[in-house]
Scaffold this active site. Structure first.
Site, PDB file in Angstrom:
ATOM      1  CE  LYS A  92      17.715 101.745  -8.644  1.00 12.29           C
ATOM      2  NZ  LYS A  92      16.727 102.818  -8.445  1.00 12.29           N
ATOM      3  CE1 TYR A 145      13.192 104.592 -10.918  1.00 15.77           C
ATOM      4  CE2 TYR A 145      14.083 105.679  -8.854  1.00 15.77           C
ATOM      5  CZ  TYR A 145      13.680 104.662  -9.631  1.00 15.77           C
ATOM      6  OH  TYR A 145      13.615 103.270  -9.127  1.00 15.77           O
ATOM      7  CG  ASP A 188      17.418 104.006  -5.190  1.00 15.96           C
ATOM      8  OD1 ASP A 188      18.481 103.124  -5.386  1.00 15.96           O
ATOM      9  OD2 ASP A 188      16.225 103.674  -5.761  1.00 15.96           O
TER      10      ASP A 188
HETATM   11  N1  LIG Z   1      15.205  98.887  -9.012  1.00 17.87           N
HETATM   12  C1  LIG Z   1      13.842  99.067  -9.353  1.00 17.87           C
HETATM   13  O1  LIG Z   1      13.362  98.428 -10.275  1.00 17.87           O
HETATM   14  C2  LIG Z   1      12.760  99.949  -8.430  1.00 17.87           C
HETATM   15  C3  LIG Z   1      11.180  99.785  -8.728  1.00 17.87           C
HETATM   16  C4  LIG Z   1      10.687 100.527  -7.862  1.00 17.87           C
HETATM   17  C5  LIG Z   1      10.967 101.439  -6.926  1.00 17.87           C
HETATM   18  N2  LIG Z   1      12.357 101.315  -6.509  1.00 17.87           N
HETATM   19  C6  LIG Z   1      12.746 102.121  -5.679  1.00 17.87           C
HETATM   20  O2  LIG Z   1      12.393 101.879  -4.546  1.00 17.87           O
HETATM   21  C7  LIG Z   1      11.827 103.172  -4.027  1.00 17.87           C
HETATM   22  C8  LIG Z   1      10.543 102.746  -2.933  1.00 17.87           C
HETATM   23  O3  LIG Z   1       9.632 102.004  -3.609  1.00 17.87           O
HETATM   24  P1  LIG Z   1       8.178 102.596  -3.941  1.00 17.87           P
HETATM   25  O4  LIG Z   1       8.515 104.045  -4.125  1.00 17.87           O
HETATM   26  O5  LIG Z   1       7.935 101.947  -5.068  1.00 17.87           O
HETATM   27  O6  LIG Z   1       7.332 102.180  -2.620  1.00 17.87           O
HETATM   28  P2  LIG Z   1       7.397 102.112  -1.131  1.00 17.87           P
HETATM   29  O7  LIG Z   1       8.249 102.863  -0.570  1.00 17.87           O
HETATM   30  O8  LIG Z   1       7.165 100.641  -0.819  1.00 17.87           O
HETATM   31  O9  LIG Z   1       6.033 103.043  -0.889  1.00 17.87           O
HETATM   32  C9  LIG Z   1       5.931 104.240  -1.198  1.00 17.87           C
HETATM   33  C10 LIG Z   1       4.422 104.665  -0.915  1.00 17.87           C
HETATM   34  O10 LIG Z   1       4.274 104.320   0.592  1.00 17.87           O
HETATM   35  C11 LIG Z   1       3.798 105.577   1.193  1.00 17.87           C
HETATM   36  N3  LIG Z   1       4.241 105.531   2.467  1.00 17.87           N
HETATM   37  C12 LIG Z   1       5.578 105.822   2.780  1.00 17.87           C
HETATM   38  N4  LIG Z   1       5.722 105.788   4.138  1.00 17.87           N
HETATM   39  C13 LIG Z   1       4.666 105.349   4.877  1.00 17.87           C
HETATM   40  C14 LIG Z   1       4.257 105.144   5.943  1.00 17.87           C
HETATM   41  N5  LIG Z   1       5.289 105.086   7.009  1.00 17.87           N
HETATM   42  N6  LIG Z   1       3.121 104.650   6.206  1.00 17.87           N
HETATM   43  C15 LIG Z   1       2.341 104.660   5.267  1.00 17.87           C
HETATM   44  N7  LIG Z   1       2.430 104.864   3.955  1.00 17.87           N
HETATM   45  C16 LIG Z   1       3.567 105.247   3.737  1.00 17.87           C
HETATM   46  C17 LIG Z   1       4.027 106.606   0.236  1.00 17.87           C
HETATM   47  O11 LIG Z   1       2.934 107.641   0.343  1.00 17.87           O
HETATM   48  P3  LIG Z   1       3.550 109.242   0.797  1.00 17.87           P
HETATM   49  O12 LIG Z   1       4.532 109.741  -0.343  1.00 17.87           O
HETATM   50  O13 LIG Z   1       2.552 109.838   0.654  1.00 17.87           O
HETATM   51  O14 LIG Z   1       3.837 109.077   2.037  1.00 17.87           O
HETATM   52  C18 LIG Z   1       4.009 106.152  -1.101  1.00 17.87           C
HETATM   53  O15 LIG Z   1       2.717 105.975  -1.710  1.00 17.87           O
HETATM   54  C19 LIG Z   1      11.544 103.998  -5.024  1.00 17.87           C
HETATM   55  O16 LIG Z   1      11.267 105.072  -4.642  1.00 17.87           O
HETATM   56  C20 LIG Z   1      12.773 103.657  -5.657  1.00 17.87           C
HETATM   57  O17 LIG Z   1      13.647 104.338  -5.472  1.00 17.87           O
HETATM   58  C21 LIG Z   1      13.178 100.666  -7.550  1.00 17.87           C
END
Ligand SMILES: NC(=O)c1ccc[n+]([C@@H]2O[C@H](COP(=O)([O-])OP(=O)(O)OC[C@H]3O[C@@H](n4cnc5c(N)ncnc54)[C@H](OP(=O)(O)O)[C@@H]3O)[C@@H](O)[C@H]2O)c1
Length: 277
Positions: A74, A49, A44
């Site tokens: 997107k 980004y 994704d």
């Molecule tokens: N459509 C939208 O508006 C929108 C907005 C935000 C995000 N997104 C998409 O959603 C994806 C995920 O959201 P996000 O990146 O905001 O947050 P997330 O996936 O909820 O959280 C990522 C964080 O969690 C940590 N993490 C990952 N796996 C873990 C585990 N098993 N145990 C403990 N910590 C863990 C990661 O650190 P490490 O990297 O150090 O493991 C990072 O700091 C994005 O990458 C993007 O593709 C879309």
């Protein structure tokens, strides 16, 4: 257990995706390659980004063929017009070094600036995605951060119904009204920040459930999404956590525990809402 979901147009989509937001530094391409090689088949990304080149490089570097990867990008809210949306996808394809996207989403419903005409702007950009879908440049189309009141005017005028809505969903911010609206409309819900970007991982309920199921709080969050038919997109830069986030297919949460998560006190919200600018 559900390793894939099927979209309303029959396209199958791997049920856990790899989120690439903030995968942007010098090692970004290598991180994407690692994610593919440890088992992710769904990436994704988004124009905003700023990492589509690195995601493309990571795909090229990996041993996984393009046709085994489900790739989403997107269109950002500065590009909510017919021509701008077409241009955005063209640029995404070039940076990603591919000639098709598996899924393309309108990123947010409100255009930058011109809020008054958001319905017309969304529709115009949507019509660009419809054209690209018909031309098979994108194999599925959808939206992100569209709440039911953003979807309703689009559904009334669209020729093709969105197949996906990507929303912030995690324990502490489950958006059950939007989730259920989409599910009744046959729109696959994806969860962004499914781990609440770590803000919810120390919640006592999640720690208790982690102990009960012999899993980590993060795995409880991912299972919560899957048990509700929602597709989570966890991001991790660490191989160990990438693997852990795929290791969620050997247990299910009980209905009582799902209810406890749905009704826990609200916490961990990102502070991003589609109706605030
Ligand atoms: N459509 C939208 O508006 C929108 C907005 C935000 C995000 N997104 C998409 O959603 C994806 C995920 O959201 P996000 O990146 O905001 O947050 P997330 O996936 O909820 O959280 C990522 C964080 O969690 C940590 N993490 C990952 N796996 C873990 C585990 N098993 N145990 C403990 N910590 C863990 C990661 O650190 P490490 O990297 O150090 O493991 C990072 O700091 C994005 O990458 C993007 O593709 C879309």
């Amino acid at each position: 257990m559900e390793k894939t979901f099927t979209l309303s147009n029959g396209v199958t989509i791997p049920s856990v995706g790899y989120g690439t937001y903030k995968v942007i530094d010098a090692s970004a391409a290598d991180i994407v390659r690692t994610a593919l090689e440890c088992g992710y088949r769904h990436l994704d990304t988004a124009r905003i980004y700023g990492n589509e080149k690195e995601v493309g490089e990571g795909m090229q570097m990996s041993s996984v063929p393009r046709n085994e990867i489900f790739l989403t990008s997107k269109v950002w809210k500065t590009h909510l017009s017919y021509d701008d949306a077409l241009r955005s996808v063209e640029e995404s394809l070039k940076d990603l070094q591919t000639d098709y996207l598996d899924l393309c989403l309108l990123h947010w419903p409100m255009p930058e600036g011109d809020h008054a005409h958001w319905q017309q702007r969304d529709l115009a950009a949507w019509q660009a995605l419809e054209r690209l879908y018909e031309e098979k440049v994108v194999h599925a189309i959808g939206v992100s951060n569209f709440l039911p009141h953003h979807l309703m005017p689009l559904l009334a005028k669209a020729n093709i119904k969105p197949m996906v809505d990507q929303l912030e969903i995690h324990p502490g911010y489950c958006q059950p009204y939007a989730m259920s609206f989409c599910q009744k409309e046959g729109i696959q819900v994806e969860a962004w920040s499914p781990l609440g970007r770590t803000r919810v991982l120390e919640e006592p309920l999640l720690l208790e459930l982690a102990e009960k199921y012999g899993k980590s709080p993060a795995q409880i969050c991912l299972r919560f999404a899957l048990d509700n038919g929602v597709l989570p997109l966890p991001k991790s830069a660490s191989l160990e956590r990438m693997k852990a986030n795929l290791d969620v297919f050997d247990f299910r949460l009980s209905p009582e525990d799902i209810s406890r998560i749905f009704t826990m006190a609200q916490t961990g919200w990102s502070n991003q809402h589609p109706d605030t600018f």
